[in-house]
Design a protein around this motif. Structure first.
Motif, PDB file in Angstrom:
ATOM      1  N   THR A 222       0.829  -1.212   0.000  1.00 60.76           N
ATOM      2  CA  THR A 222       0.000   0.000   0.000  1.00 60.76           C
ATOM      3  C   THR A 222       0.861   1.259   0.000  1.00 60.76           C
ATOM      4  O   THR A 222       0.594   2.218  -0.735  1.00 60.76           O
ATOM      5  N   ALA A 223       1.910   1.260   0.830  1.00 56.28           N
ATOM      6  CA  ALA A 223       2.780   2.432   0.929  1.00 56.28           C
ATOM      7  C   ALA A 223       3.492   2.702  -0.399  1.00 56.28           C
ATOM      8  O   ALA A 223       3.606   3.864  -0.830  1.00 56.28           O
ATOM      9  N   LEU A 224       3.970   1.662  -1.045  1.00 55.79           N
ATOM     10  CA  LEU A 224       4.634   1.833  -2.338  1.00 55.79           C
ATOM     11  C   LEU A 224       3.646   2.316  -3.396  1.00 55.79           C
ATOM     12  O   LEU A 224       3.978   3.175  -4.225  1.00 55.79           O
ATOM     13  N   ARG A 225       2.447   1.773  -3.367  1.00 61.14           N
ATOM     14  CA  ARG A 225       1.418   2.155  -4.347  1.00 61.14           C
ATOM     15  C   ARG A 225       1.044   3.623  -4.214  1.00 61.14           C
ATOM     16  O   ARG A 225       0.829   4.327  -5.195  1.00 61.14           O
ATOM     17  N   ARG A 227       2.939   5.922  -2.537  1.00 63.94           N
ATOM     18  CA  ARG A 227       4.136   6.748  -2.365  1.00 63.94           C
ATOM     19  C   ARG A 227       4.153   7.470  -1.023  1.00 63.94           C
ATOM     20  O   ARG A 227       4.366   8.693  -0.937  1.00 63.94           O
ATOM     21  N   ILE A 228       3.929   6.700   0.028  1.00 66.80           N
ATOM     22  CA  ILE A 228       3.963   7.275   1.368  1.00 66.80           C
ATOM     23  C   ILE A 228       5.110   6.656   2.159  1.00 66.80           C
ATOM     24  O   ILE A 228       5.632   5.597   1.803  1.00 66.80           O
ATOM     25  N   HIS A 229       5.486   7.324   3.239  1.00 69.43           N
ATOM     26  CA  HIS A 229       6.597   6.869   4.086  1.00 69.43           C
ATOM     27  C   HIS A 229       6.301   5.491   4.658  1.00 69.43           C
ATOM     28  O   HIS A 229       5.177   5.204   5.080  1.00 69.43           O
ATOM     29  N   ILE A 230       7.294   4.616   4.680  1.00 70.27           N
ATOM     30  CA  ILE A 230       7.131   3.262   5.204  1.00 70.27           C
ATOM     31  C   ILE A 230       7.762   3.169   6.593  1.00 70.27           C
ATOM     32  O   ILE A 230       8.956   3.412   6.766  1.00 70.27           O
ATOM     33  N   ASN A 231       6.947   2.812   7.584  1.00 68.32           N
ATOM     34  CA  ASN A 231       7.455   2.560   8.933  1.00 68.32           C
ATOM     35  C   ASN A 231       8.011   1.146   9.022  1.00 68.32           C
ATOM     36  O   ASN A 231       7.580   0.247   8.290  1.00 68.32           O
ATOM     37  N   PRO A 320      -9.963  17.323   2.977  1.00 71.31           N
ATOM     38  CA  PRO A 320     -10.930  18.240   3.592  1.00 71.31           C
ATOM     39  C   PRO A 320     -12.204  18.435   2.789  1.00 71.31           C
ATOM     40  O   PRO A 320     -13.211  18.905   3.307  1.00 71.31           O
ATOM     41  N   ASN A 321     -12.155  18.085   1.498  1.00 69.43           N
ATOM     42  CA  ASN A 321     -13.323  18.239   0.630  1.00 69.43           C
ATOM     43  C   ASN A 321     -13.189  17.288  -0.563  1.00 69.43           C
ATOM     44  O   ASN A 321     -12.278  16.450  -0.587  1.00 69.43           O
ATOM     45  N   SER A 322     -14.062  17.424  -1.542  1.00 69.01           N
ATOM     46  CA  SER A 322     -14.108  16.475  -2.655  1.00 69.01           C
ATOM     47  C   SER A 322     -13.223  16.853  -3.834  1.00 69.01           C
ATOM     48  O   SER A 322     -13.433  16.356  -4.950  1.00 69.01           O
ATOM     49  N   ASP A 323     -12.236  17.711  -3.616  1.00 68.44           N
ATOM     50  CA  ASP A 323     -11.338  18.142  -4.687  1.00 68.44           C
ATOM     51  C   ASP A 323     -10.574  16.940  -5.262  1.00 68.44           C
ATOM     52  O   ASP A 323      -9.789  16.302  -4.555  1.00 68.44           O
ATOM     53  N   PRO A 324     -10.777  16.609  -6.548  1.00 71.98           N
ATOM     54  CA  PRO A 324     -10.111  15.440  -7.143  1.00 71.98           C
ATOM     55  C   PRO A 324      -8.589  15.543  -7.175  1.00 71.98           C
ATOM     56  O   PRO A 324      -7.908  14.519  -7.285  1.00 71.98           O
ATOM     57  N   SER A 325      -8.042  16.750  -7.081  1.00 77.81           N
ATOM     58  CA  SER A 325      -6.593  16.913  -7.146  1.00 77.81           C
ATOM     59  C   SER A 325      -5.906  16.668  -5.803  1.00 77.81           C
ATOM     60  O   SER A 325      -4.681  16.575  -5.741  1.00 77.81           O
ATOM     61  N   HIS A 326      -6.678  16.543  -4.728  1.00 77.14           N
ATOM     62  CA  HIS A 326      -6.075  16.328  -3.413  1.00 77.14           C
ATOM     63  C   HIS A 326      -5.506  14.916  -3.329  1.00 77.14           C
ATOM     64  O   HIS A 326      -6.136  13.957  -3.788  1.00 77.14           O
ATOM     65  N   PRO A 327      -4.309  14.748  -2.743  1.00 77.23           N
ATOM     66  CA  PRO A 327      -3.692  13.414  -2.663  1.00 77.23           C
ATOM     67  C   PRO A 327      -4.512  12.395  -1.876  1.00 77.23           C
ATOM     68  O   PRO A 327      -4.316  11.194  -2.039  1.00 77.23           O
ATOM     69  N   LEU A 328      -5.410  12.859  -1.019  1.00 76.28           N
ATOM     70  CA  LEU A 328      -6.251  11.942  -0.254  1.00 76.28           C
ATOM     71  C   LEU A 328      -7.669  11.835  -0.829  1.00 76.28           C
ATOM     72  O   LEU A 328      -8.591  11.378  -0.149  1.00 76.28           O
ATOM     73  N   SER A 368      13.286  19.214   5.281  1.00 75.73           N
ATOM     74  CA  SER A 368      13.506  17.800   5.539  1.00 75.73           C
ATOM     75  C   SER A 368      12.673  16.929   4.622  1.00 75.73           C
ATOM     76  O   SER A 368      11.629  17.341   4.111  1.00 75.73           O
ATOM     77  N   GLN A 369      13.131  15.721   4.420  1.00 76.27           N
ATOM     78  CA  GLN A 369      12.399  14.768   3.579  1.00 76.27           C
ATOM     79  C   GLN A 369      11.068  14.449   4.231  1.00 76.27           C
ATOM     80  O   GLN A 369      10.952  14.223   5.415  1.00 76.27           O
ATOM     81  N   GLY A 370      10.041  14.411   3.394  1.00 74.83           N
ATOM     82  CA  GLY A 370       8.724  14.059   3.898  1.00 74.83           C
ATOM     83  C   GLY A 370       7.891  15.274   4.269  1.00 74.83           C
ATOM     84  O   GLY A 370       6.714  15.150   4.560  1.00 74.83           O
ATOM     85  N   TYR A 371       8.486  16.470   4.233  1.00 75.72           N
ATOM     86  CA  TYR A 371       7.699  17.675   4.511  1.00 75.72           C
ATOM     87  C   TYR A 371       6.636  17.838   3.421  1.00 75.72           C
ATOM     88  O   TYR A 371       6.874  17.633   2.256  1.00 75.72           O
TER      89      TYR A 371
END
Length: 373
Positions: A222-225, A227-231, A320-328, A368-371
């Motif tokens: 999931t993290a690789l798919r 592109r999020i930080h992997i713990n 925060p809303n339905s914006d299609p461009s938001h990463p979430l 820093s990385q991840g900002y």
């Protein structure tokens, strides 16, 4: 405003629905190498609430995590605390007074206190911050947020961070409804996908530490798919193994696994604290997505939380809303399908204790990385 602060044993932290303010969470973070402190505070109601009776007080507590920056300096982090939420015009003054009184209880070279506030955003209560479709436009620029939040403070010292640590937008579902009511409040496509997953033979079971490697493989995928930080796997091992039964604020952790014919399809951490169930971490396979396992997983988690006496379910993080461009945006579509109400928090605010070191820290943090914004 006068706030009396006293240090207390972390084991005595009051029971709360906010996981990150429990003795359980302190135990998790202690195992991950952080130091935690707990404090009681007492404040006059008339100093923080409208129309409060004279000579009445609020007594509450909060948990602080100490994060070392190097061998010399550290920061104090208050995750989703304090829980007590003053009326809007008193909030800045309250945090200023709390911070100044907390200063002497922190290491001498602690450069800031960072409050990750679970309080509702001031701008989520105003109609002009929503469009005609009900989409929230978010808060204004930082300088306007700071001007409003520092109203009534003496030092104007509260600074809005460039990014939040814990999710500032979430969805709460009312688990006091009957199961058929919960299903009826979902979007039709979500109900269809829940039923489809069962028809395809998806089963959801509670598993333990012996299945942590299965969880971690799904999590890495999931993290690789996305592109999020992997713990590291040890991070999740501490969450699953931490115990706080001998405290005033324990929590229950369930690792749930959705599979079909022995093939793992999705997994999640459900944490129950107080009267809230929280979807803390989730993962899914990139294959067999047509089995809709994540839908069955969420529905089973909600039913488990409801049966444990929870009155609400926290989806823990959406756009925060339905914006299609938001990463979430994908999470927004998935989670809003289950119904519930969007809730917008204030997010992270800093109270610098050493302005020179604080400015250096912020410059480093932005580079820093991840900002992220």
């Amino acid at each position: 405003m006068n706030i009396a602060i006293d240090k207390k044993d972390v084991k005595e932290v009051y029971e709360t629905s906010i996981i990150q303010q429990t003795a359980f969470w302190s135990e998790v973070k202690t195992q991950q190498g952080l130091q935690s402190k707990a404090f009681d505070f007492k404040v006059k109601n008339e100093d923080i609430f409208h129309d409060a009776l004279k000579n009445k007080f609020t007594q509450a507590d909060f948990l602080v995590l100490l994060q070392p920056l190097d061998s010399e300096y550290s920061i104090a982090y208050v995750p989703y605390g304090p829980e007590i939420e003053p009326n809007e015009e008193y909030q800045g003054k309250f945090l200023e007074e709390l911070s100044e009184n907390l200063r002497s209880h922190l290491p001498s070279k602690c450069i800031l206190i960072r409050y990750d506030l679970a309080w509702e955003s001031h701008w989520a209560k105003e109609e002009d911050h929503f469009d005609d479709s009900g989409n929230w436009s978010g808060p204004p620029e930082k300088k306007y947020q700071e001007f409003r939040f520092n109203f009534n403070t003496d030092n104007w010292n509260l600074k809005k961070t460039n990014s939040d640590i814990l999710p500032s937008n979430t969805i709460f579902l009312d688990l006091q409804k009957e199961e058929d009511e919960l299903l009826a409040s979902m979007k039709a496509k979500t109900r269809y996908n829940i039923n489809l997953s069962y028809r395809k033979g998806v089963t959801v079971s509670r598993v333990g530490m012996e299945n942590l490697n299965i969880w971690y493989a799904l999590y890495q995928e999931t993290a690789l798919r996305n592109r999020i930080h992997i713990n590291e796997i040890d991070y999740f091992r501490t969450v699953l193994s931490a115990r706080a039964e001998d405290t005033s604020s324990p929590a229950e952790v369930e690792l749930l696994l959705a599979e079909t014919e022995g093939r793992p399809l999705a997994a999640m951490f459900l944490v129950i604290s107080g009267q809230r169930g929280t979807y803390l971490y989730g993962a899914s396979s990139s294959s067999n997505r047509n089995y809709m396992a994540t839908y069955a997983l969420q529905w089973e988690a909600m039913k488990i939380a409801k049966n444990r006496g929870c009155i609400e379910y926290d989806m823990f993080g959406v756009a925060p809303n339905s914006d299609p461009s938001h990463p979430l945006h994908g999470l927004y579509k998935f989670k809003t399908g289950f119904g519930g109400e969007l809730y917008h928090r204030m997010g992270c605010w800093d109270y610098p204790l050493d302005m020179e070191q604080y400015q250096r820290f912020i410059a480093t943090e932005m580079q820093s990385q991840g900002y992220h914004l």
